[in-house]
Design an enzyme around this catalytic site. Structure first.
Site, PDB file in Angstrom:
ATOM      1  N   LYS A   1      33.664   6.317 -15.556  1.00 13.90           N
ATOM      2  CA  LYS A   1      33.179   6.128 -14.186  1.00 13.90           C
ATOM      3  C   LYS A   1      33.864   4.955 -13.493  1.00 13.90           C
ATOM      4  O   LYS A   1      34.337   5.081 -12.368  1.00 13.90           O
ATOM      5  CB  LYS A   1      31.654   5.910 -14.174  1.00 13.90           C
ATOM      6  CG  LYS A   1      30.846   7.077 -14.664  1.00 13.90           C
ATOM      7  CD  LYS A   1      29.357   6.796 -14.649  1.00 13.90           C
ATOM      8  CE  LYS A   1      28.915   5.587 -15.419  1.00 13.90           C
ATOM      9  NZ  LYS A   1      29.111   5.611 -16.863  1.00 13.90           N
TER      10      LYS A   1
ATOM     11  N   ARG B   1      19.160   5.982 -11.982  1.00 14.53           N
ATOM     12  CA  ARG B   1      18.997   6.345 -13.389  1.00 14.53           C
ATOM     13  C   ARG B   1      17.722   7.119 -13.643  1.00 14.53           C
ATOM     14  O   ARG B   1      17.523   7.623 -14.745  1.00 14.53           O
ATOM     15  CB  ARG B   1      19.017   5.095 -14.265  1.00 14.53           C
ATOM     16  CG  ARG B   1      20.390   4.448 -14.270  1.00 14.53           C
ATOM     17  CD  ARG B   1      20.459   3.319 -15.243  1.00 14.53           C
ATOM     18  NE  ARG B   1      21.786   2.707 -15.127  1.00 14.53           N
ATOM     19  CZ  ARG B   1      22.416   2.148 -16.118  1.00 14.53           C
ATOM     20  NH1 ARG B   1      21.873   2.091 -17.297  1.00 14.53           N
ATOM     21  NH2 ARG B   1      23.604   1.621 -15.933  1.00 14.53           N
TER      22      ARG B   1
ATOM     23  N   ARG C   1      37.651   0.699 -26.882  1.00 16.46           N
ATOM     24  CA  ARG C   1      37.512  -0.266 -25.785  1.00 16.46           C
ATOM     25  C   ARG C   1      36.931  -1.581 -26.310  1.00 16.46           C
ATOM     26  O   ARG C   1      37.298  -2.655 -25.853  1.00 16.46           O
ATOM     27  CB  ARG C   1      36.595   0.340 -24.701  1.00 16.46           C
ATOM     28  CG  ARG C   1      36.333  -0.572 -23.520  1.00 16.46           C
ATOM     29  CD  ARG C   1      35.504   0.110 -22.465  1.00 16.46           C
ATOM     30  NE  ARG C   1      34.080   0.089 -22.794  1.00 16.46           N
ATOM     31  CZ  ARG C   1      33.139   0.704 -22.100  1.00 16.46           C
ATOM     32  NH1 ARG C   1      33.458   1.430 -21.034  1.00 16.46           N
ATOM     33  NH2 ARG C   1      31.882   0.623 -22.448  1.00 16.46           N
TER      34      ARG C   1
ATOM     35  N   ARG D   1      32.785  -7.039 -25.460  1.00 10.33           N
ATOM     36  CA  ARG D   1      31.358  -6.693 -25.404  1.00 10.33           C
ATOM     37  C   ARG D   1      30.878  -6.281 -26.790  1.00 10.33           C
ATOM     38  O   ARG D   1      31.408  -5.341 -27.386  1.00 10.33           O
ATOM     39  CB  ARG D   1      31.138  -5.523 -24.429  1.00 10.33           C
ATOM     40  CG  ARG D   1      31.305  -5.889 -22.990  1.00 10.33           C
ATOM     41  CD  ARG D   1      31.117  -4.709 -22.067  1.00 10.33           C
ATOM     42  NE  ARG D   1      29.889  -3.983 -22.315  1.00 10.33           N
ATOM     43  CZ  ARG D   1      29.461  -2.966 -21.577  1.00 10.33           C
ATOM     44  NH1 ARG D   1      30.167  -2.566 -20.534  1.00 10.33           N
ATOM     45  NH2 ARG D   1      28.346  -2.347 -21.863  1.00 10.33           N
TER      46      ARG D   1
ATOM     47  N   ARG E   1      22.621   4.040 -26.615  1.00 10.40           N
ATOM     48  CA  ARG E   1      22.841   4.134 -25.168  1.00 10.40           C
ATOM     49  C   ARG E   1      22.881   5.598 -24.735  1.00 10.40           C
ATOM     50  O   ARG E   1      22.380   5.951 -23.666  1.00 10.40           O
ATOM     51  CB  ARG E   1      24.133   3.402 -24.781  1.00 10.40           C
ATOM     52  CG  ARG E   1      23.939   1.890 -24.793  1.00 10.40           C
ATOM     53  CD  ARG E   1      25.198   1.076 -24.933  1.00 10.40           C
ATOM     54  NE  ARG E   1      26.240   1.296 -23.955  1.00 10.40           N
ATOM     55  CZ  ARG E   1      27.459   0.770 -24.079  1.00 10.40           C
ATOM     56  NH1 ARG E   1      27.771   0.021 -25.125  1.00 10.40           N
ATOM     57  NH2 ARG E   1      28.372   0.993 -23.168  1.00 10.40           N
TER      58      ARG E   1
END
Length: 191
Positions: free
Chosen positions: A14, A89, A128, A134, A146
């Site tokens: 996204k 969401r 990633r 992160r 998630r």
């Protein structure tokens, strides 16, 4: 002025796609995460309100989130429209977003989902995670959690928007250029 919502599981691309689409269509990219980080970092009134909930480990109420987004929209009324990423969401948030857009005189063009296989996305996020810094991008159990959260809370929005005939699905697997091309074909029918 138009608004488009971009959906997709974590790692679906996204943010990457939003960077290309905002330039191509003169849209303001509004990422809920970025808006939260800005308000928290700068100690805005809304950021301080949100921090109270975050510090308790609670979800920030929709009203605070919507007010943050309303401020972001008000600051960017000089563009052709908005590309929302990470919001809404829930159905309640979707209804609040539609109300905000109506108040601002912005046409809600529709929603587009970037679809991708979970296993491909898990591998993509783990990759990633090697450079993102992160911690949640480096832990497969957290990544899968998630997706569980997404499926339980966000996926019902697909049916909500499909019932309104405001949902399009795009294959999110391929080169960045291929996915941008697919998204552009859909957006061209909305604008």
């Amino acid at each position: 002025m138009i608004a488009i919502v971009l959906f997709g599981k974590p790692g679906a691309g996204k943010g990457t796609q939003a960077e290309f689409l905002k330039e191509k269509y003169n849209l303001t990219h509004i990422s809920t995460g970025d808006v939260f980080r800005y308000n928290l970092k700068n100690g805005t009134d809304l950021g301080n309100e949100a921090k109270v909930f975050i510090d308790k480990g609670e979800l920030v109420p929709d009203s605070i989130t919507i007010n943050m987004l309303a401020e972001e929209v008000a600051k960017n009324m000089d563009k052709a429209g908005f590309l929302f990423d990470g919001f809404p969401r829930t159905i309640k948030q979707a209804e609040a977003l539609e109300e905000l857009l109506k108040e601002k005189g912005i046409s809600f063009a529709g929603t587009i989902g970037l679809d991708a296989n979970d296993e491909i996305l898990v591998a993509r996020i783990l990759e990633r995670g090697k450079t993102s810094g992160r911690a949640d991008d480096q832990d497969e159990a957290k990544i899968r959690n998630r997706y569980k959260e997404y499926n339980e809370k966000t996926a019902p929005l697909i049916a909500f928007y499909e019932n309104k005939k405001m949902y399009s699905s795009v294959d999110g697997i391929g080169t960045i250029e291929e996915v941008t091309e697919r998204l552009s074909k859909v957006i061209d029918t909305l604008v």
